[in-house]
Design a protein around this motif. Structure first.
Motif, PDB file in Angstrom:
ATOM      1  N   GLN A  39       0.853  -1.191   0.000  1.00  0.00           N
ATOM      2  CA  GLN A  39       0.000   0.000   0.000  1.00  0.00           C
ATOM      3  C   GLN A  39       0.886   1.238   0.000  1.00  0.00           C
ATOM      4  O   GLN A  39       1.834   1.317   0.796  1.00  0.00           O
ATOM      5  CB  GLN A  39      -0.878   0.063   1.257  1.00  0.00           C
ATOM      6  CG  GLN A  39      -1.904  -0.974   1.382  1.00  0.00           C
ATOM      7  CD  GLN A  39      -2.744  -0.813   2.632  1.00  0.00           C
ATOM      8  OE1 GLN A  39      -3.722  -1.477   2.754  1.00  0.00           O
ATOM      9  NE2 GLN A  39      -2.402   0.044   3.581  1.00  0.00           N
ATOM     10  N   ILE A  40       0.585   2.199  -0.862  1.00  0.00           N
ATOM     11  CA  ILE A  40       1.283   3.480  -0.855  1.00  0.00           C
ATOM     12  C   ILE A  40       0.234   4.558  -0.619  1.00  0.00           C
ATOM     13  O   ILE A  40      -0.710   4.704  -1.409  1.00  0.00           O
ATOM     14  CB  ILE A  40       2.057   3.723  -2.164  1.00  0.00           C
ATOM     15  CG1 ILE A  40       3.104   2.629  -2.354  1.00  0.00           C
ATOM     16  CG2 ILE A  40       2.707   5.109  -2.143  1.00  0.00           C
ATOM     17  CD1 ILE A  40       3.858   2.697  -3.659  1.00  0.00           C
ATOM     18  N   THR A  41       0.390   5.293   0.471  1.00  0.00           N
ATOM     19  CA  THR A  41      -0.596   6.278   0.873  1.00  0.00           C
ATOM     20  C   THR A  41      -0.446   7.564   0.068  1.00  0.00           C
ATOM     21  O   THR A  41       0.637   8.145   0.015  1.00  0.00           O
ATOM     22  CB  THR A  41      -0.469   6.590   2.383  1.00  0.00           C
ATOM     23  OG1 THR A  41      -0.592   5.359   3.102  1.00  0.00           O
ATOM     24  CG2 THR A  41      -1.525   7.561   2.849  1.00  0.00           C
ATOM     25  N   ALA A  42      -1.546   7.994  -0.548  1.00  0.00           N
ATOM     26  CA  ALA A  42      -1.565   9.230  -1.338  1.00  0.00           C
ATOM     27  C   ALA A  42      -2.248  10.360  -0.583  1.00  0.00           C
ATOM     28  O   ALA A  42      -1.868  11.519  -0.712  1.00  0.00           O
ATOM     29  CB  ALA A  42      -2.266   9.003  -2.674  1.00  0.00           C
ATOM     30  N   LYS A  43      -3.279  10.014   0.218  1.00  0.00           N
ATOM     31  CA  LYS A  43      -4.026  11.016   0.983  1.00  0.00           C
ATOM     32  C   LYS A  43      -4.185  10.520   2.411  1.00  0.00           C
ATOM     33  O   LYS A  43      -4.373   9.330   2.638  1.00  0.00           O
ATOM     34  CB  LYS A  43      -5.413  11.246   0.383  1.00  0.00           C
ATOM     35  CG  LYS A  43      -5.418  11.821  -1.007  1.00  0.00           C
ATOM     36  CD  LYS A  43      -6.826  12.164  -1.483  1.00  0.00           C
ATOM     37  CE  LYS A  43      -7.671  10.922  -1.593  1.00  0.00           C
ATOM     38  NZ  LYS A  43      -8.989  11.155  -2.182  1.00  0.00           N
ATOM     39  N   ARG A 110     -12.801  -7.383  -4.211  1.00  0.00           N
ATOM     40  CA  ARG A 110     -12.972  -6.475  -3.068  1.00  0.00           C
ATOM     41  C   ARG A 110     -12.525  -7.219  -1.817  1.00  0.00           C
ATOM     42  O   ARG A 110     -12.971  -8.333  -1.562  1.00  0.00           O
ATOM     43  CB  ARG A 110     -14.423  -6.035  -2.934  1.00  0.00           C
ATOM     44  CG  ARG A 110     -14.881  -5.169  -4.076  1.00  0.00           C
ATOM     45  CD  ARG A 110     -16.298  -4.712  -3.824  1.00  0.00           C
ATOM     46  NE  ARG A 110     -16.874  -4.097  -4.979  1.00  0.00           N
ATOM     47  CZ  ARG A 110     -16.932  -2.791  -5.174  1.00  0.00           C
ATOM     48  NH1 ARG A 110     -16.438  -1.973  -4.288  1.00  0.00           N
ATOM     49  NH2 ARG A 110     -17.496  -2.304  -6.261  1.00  0.00           N
ATOM     50  N   ILE A 111     -11.651  -6.557  -1.076  1.00  0.00           N
ATOM     51  CA  ILE A 111     -11.100  -7.171   0.132  1.00  0.00           C
ATOM     52  C   ILE A 111     -11.263  -6.198   1.286  1.00  0.00           C
ATOM     53  O   ILE A 111     -11.048  -4.989   1.141  1.00  0.00           O
ATOM     54  CB  ILE A 111      -9.621  -7.545  -0.072  1.00  0.00           C
ATOM     55  CG1 ILE A 111      -9.524  -8.671  -1.113  1.00  0.00           C
ATOM     56  CG2 ILE A 111      -8.959  -7.933   1.239  1.00  0.00           C
ATOM     57  CD1 ILE A 111      -8.138  -9.091  -1.467  1.00  0.00           C
ATOM     58  N   HIS A 112     -11.660  -6.738   2.428  1.00  0.00           N
ATOM     59  CA  HIS A 112     -11.768  -5.945   3.653  1.00  0.00           C
ATOM     60  C   HIS A 112     -10.965  -6.648   4.727  1.00  0.00           C
ATOM     61  O   HIS A 112     -10.981  -7.869   4.841  1.00  0.00           O
ATOM     62  CB  HIS A 112     -13.232  -5.847   4.103  1.00  0.00           C
ATOM     63  CG  HIS A 112     -13.371  -5.214   5.455  1.00  0.00           C
ATOM     64  ND1 HIS A 112     -13.590  -5.950   6.588  1.00  0.00           N
ATOM     65  CD2 HIS A 112     -13.282  -3.925   5.853  1.00  0.00           C
ATOM     66  CE1 HIS A 112     -13.658  -5.139   7.629  1.00  0.00           C
ATOM     67  NE2 HIS A 112     -13.468  -3.906   7.207  1.00  0.00           N
ATOM     68  N   TRP A 113     -10.197  -5.839   5.507  1.00  0.00           N
ATOM     69  CA  TRP A 113      -9.520  -6.456   6.642  1.00  0.00           C
ATOM     70  C   TRP A 113      -9.583  -5.555   7.856  1.00  0.00           C
ATOM     71  O   TRP A 113      -9.724  -4.347   7.762  1.00  0.00           O
ATOM     72  CB  TRP A 113      -8.103  -6.873   6.321  1.00  0.00           C
ATOM     73  CG  TRP A 113      -7.028  -5.826   6.175  1.00  0.00           C
ATOM     74  CD1 TRP A 113      -6.701  -4.817   7.041  1.00  0.00           C
ATOM     75  CD2 TRP A 113      -6.098  -5.724   5.103  1.00  0.00           C
ATOM     76  NE1 TRP A 113      -5.633  -4.118   6.582  1.00  0.00           N
ATOM     77  CE2 TRP A 113      -5.245  -4.652   5.392  1.00  0.00           C
ATOM     78  CE3 TRP A 113      -5.884  -6.455   3.954  1.00  0.00           C
ATOM     79  CZ2 TRP A 113      -4.201  -4.278   4.549  1.00  0.00           C
ATOM     80  CZ3 TRP A 113      -4.850  -6.089   3.126  1.00  0.00           C
ATOM     81  CH2 TRP A 113      -4.022  -5.010   3.421  1.00  0.00           C
ATOM     82  N   PHE A 142      -6.926   1.600  -2.079  1.00  0.00           N
ATOM     83  CA  PHE A 142      -7.306   1.205  -0.729  1.00  0.00           C
ATOM     84  C   PHE A 142      -7.825   2.433   0.015  1.00  0.00           C
ATOM     85  O   PHE A 142      -7.484   3.573  -0.313  1.00  0.00           O
ATOM     86  CB  PHE A 142      -6.135   0.566   0.036  1.00  0.00           C
ATOM     87  CG  PHE A 142      -5.154   1.562   0.604  1.00  0.00           C
ATOM     88  CD1 PHE A 142      -5.324   2.087   1.885  1.00  0.00           C
ATOM     89  CD2 PHE A 142      -4.060   1.980  -0.133  1.00  0.00           C
ATOM     90  CE1 PHE A 142      -4.431   3.005   2.404  1.00  0.00           C
ATOM     91  CE2 PHE A 142      -3.161   2.897   0.376  1.00  0.00           C
ATOM     92  CZ  PHE A 142      -3.342   3.412   1.651  1.00  0.00           C
ATOM     93  N   TYR A 143      -8.668   2.165   0.989  1.00  0.00           N
ATOM     94  CA  TYR A 143      -9.218   3.188   1.873  1.00  0.00           C
ATOM     95  C   TYR A 143      -9.157   2.627   3.282  1.00  0.00           C
ATOM     96  O   TYR A 143      -9.589   1.513   3.521  1.00  0.00           O
ATOM     97  CB  TYR A 143     -10.667   3.513   1.492  1.00  0.00           C
ATOM     98  CG  TYR A 143     -10.804   3.838   0.026  1.00  0.00           C
ATOM     99  CD1 TYR A 143     -10.602   5.134  -0.435  1.00  0.00           C
ATOM    100  CD2 TYR A 143     -11.089   2.840  -0.904  1.00  0.00           C
ATOM    101  CE1 TYR A 143     -10.697   5.431  -1.783  1.00  0.00           C
ATOM    102  CE2 TYR A 143     -11.182   3.126  -2.257  1.00  0.00           C
ATOM    103  CZ  TYR A 143     -10.994   4.422  -2.685  1.00  0.00           C
ATOM    104  OH  TYR A 143     -11.069   4.708  -4.028  1.00  0.00           O
ATOM    105  N   LYS A 148      -7.347   8.031   8.332  1.00  0.00           N
ATOM    106  CA  LYS A 148      -8.271   8.373   7.235  1.00  0.00           C
ATOM    107  C   LYS A 148      -7.504   8.429   5.923  1.00  0.00           C
ATOM    108  O   LYS A 148      -7.532   9.414   5.199  1.00  0.00           O
ATOM    109  CB  LYS A 148      -8.984   9.692   7.515  1.00  0.00           C
ATOM    110  CG  LYS A 148      -9.857   9.658   8.746  1.00  0.00           C
ATOM    111  CD  LYS A 148     -10.526  10.995   8.985  1.00  0.00           C
ATOM    112  CE  LYS A 148     -11.308  10.960  10.280  1.00  0.00           C
ATOM    113  NZ  LYS A 148     -11.870  12.270  10.611  1.00  0.00           N
ATOM    114  N   SER A 149      -6.793   7.342   5.626  1.00  0.00           N
ATOM    115  CA  SER A 149      -5.871   7.321   4.494  1.00  0.00           C
ATOM    116  C   SER A 149      -6.443   6.588   3.292  1.00  0.00           C
ATOM    117  O   SER A 149      -7.347   5.764   3.406  1.00  0.00           O
ATOM    118  CB  SER A 149      -4.542   6.695   4.919  1.00  0.00           C
ATOM    119  OG  SER A 149      -4.742   5.383   5.385  1.00  0.00           O
ATOM    120  N   ALA A 150      -5.882   6.909   2.127  1.00  0.00           N
ATOM    121  CA  ALA A 150      -6.250   6.274   0.864  1.00  0.00           C
ATOM    122  C   ALA A 150      -5.039   6.305  -0.043  1.00  0.00           C
ATOM    123  O   ALA A 150      -4.141   7.140   0.112  1.00  0.00           O
ATOM    124  CB  ALA A 150      -7.424   6.999   0.215  1.00  0.00           C
TER     125      ALA A 150
END
Length: 161
Positions: A39-43, A110-113, A142-143, A148-150
């Motif tokens: 995962q690379i966080t943009a926001k 779609r994946i949720h963890w 990803f959200y 509160k990252s995406a």
């Protein structure tokens, strides 16, 4: 009798054709196996998270269009430096999800963890399959409730199940 036999043979041939079409061309992707998720966080509401790269190792088990699994946070690379999560420092995740089959575009995963780290957080991945449906990568967005990252998510298969 010849017309009757031709009708029977034609029916069997047509049924076999549609069976092979469904099983080969329109089958669900095979996602069971061990995956590395990056995962690379943009926001983010928390500025130090922006640009952070977090890597997870995940074991997925697929039953038809449903996915379940477990995983661990492996490492973080961000504004506060690199952190390797090893031994007792590993953060566990519980994974569930599903596959949506499409005919005219790539299938959606779609994946949720739930991550049980310093606090419990929730993350959703909306992914597409890149390359072969049985050996390709997963990529998308990803959200997360963590800061509160995406951002972007890339899943690479380490081994098949």
């Amino acid at each position: 009798w010849p017309a009757f036999a031709a009708t029977i043979v034609g029916g069997i041939t047509l049924a076999a054709f549609f069976f092979l079409l469904k099983e080969q061309l329109f089958s669900l992707p095979s996602l069971t196996g061990v995956w590395e998720c990056e995962q690379i966080t943009a926001k983010s509401a928390n500025n130090p998270f922006i640009g952070m790269k977090v890597t997870y190792h995940v074991v997925l088990l697929q039953a038809k269009d449903k996915l379940v699994g477990d995983g661990e946070k492996d490492r973080e690379d961000g504004a506060n430096g690199k952190i390797d999560h090893s031994g007792k420092g590993r953060v566990r995740i519980n994974v569930q999800g599903g596959v949506e089959k499409f005919i005219t575009k790539s299938d959606r995963v779609r994946i949720h963890w739930m991550e049980n780290g310093a606090r419990i957080t929730s993350t959703i991945h909306n992914l597409r399959i890149s390359g072969s449906k049985n050996s390709g990568k997963l990529f998308g967005q990803f959200y997360s409730t963590a800061g509160k990252s995406a951002g972007t998510a890339t899943w690479t298969r380490i081994s098949s199940g």
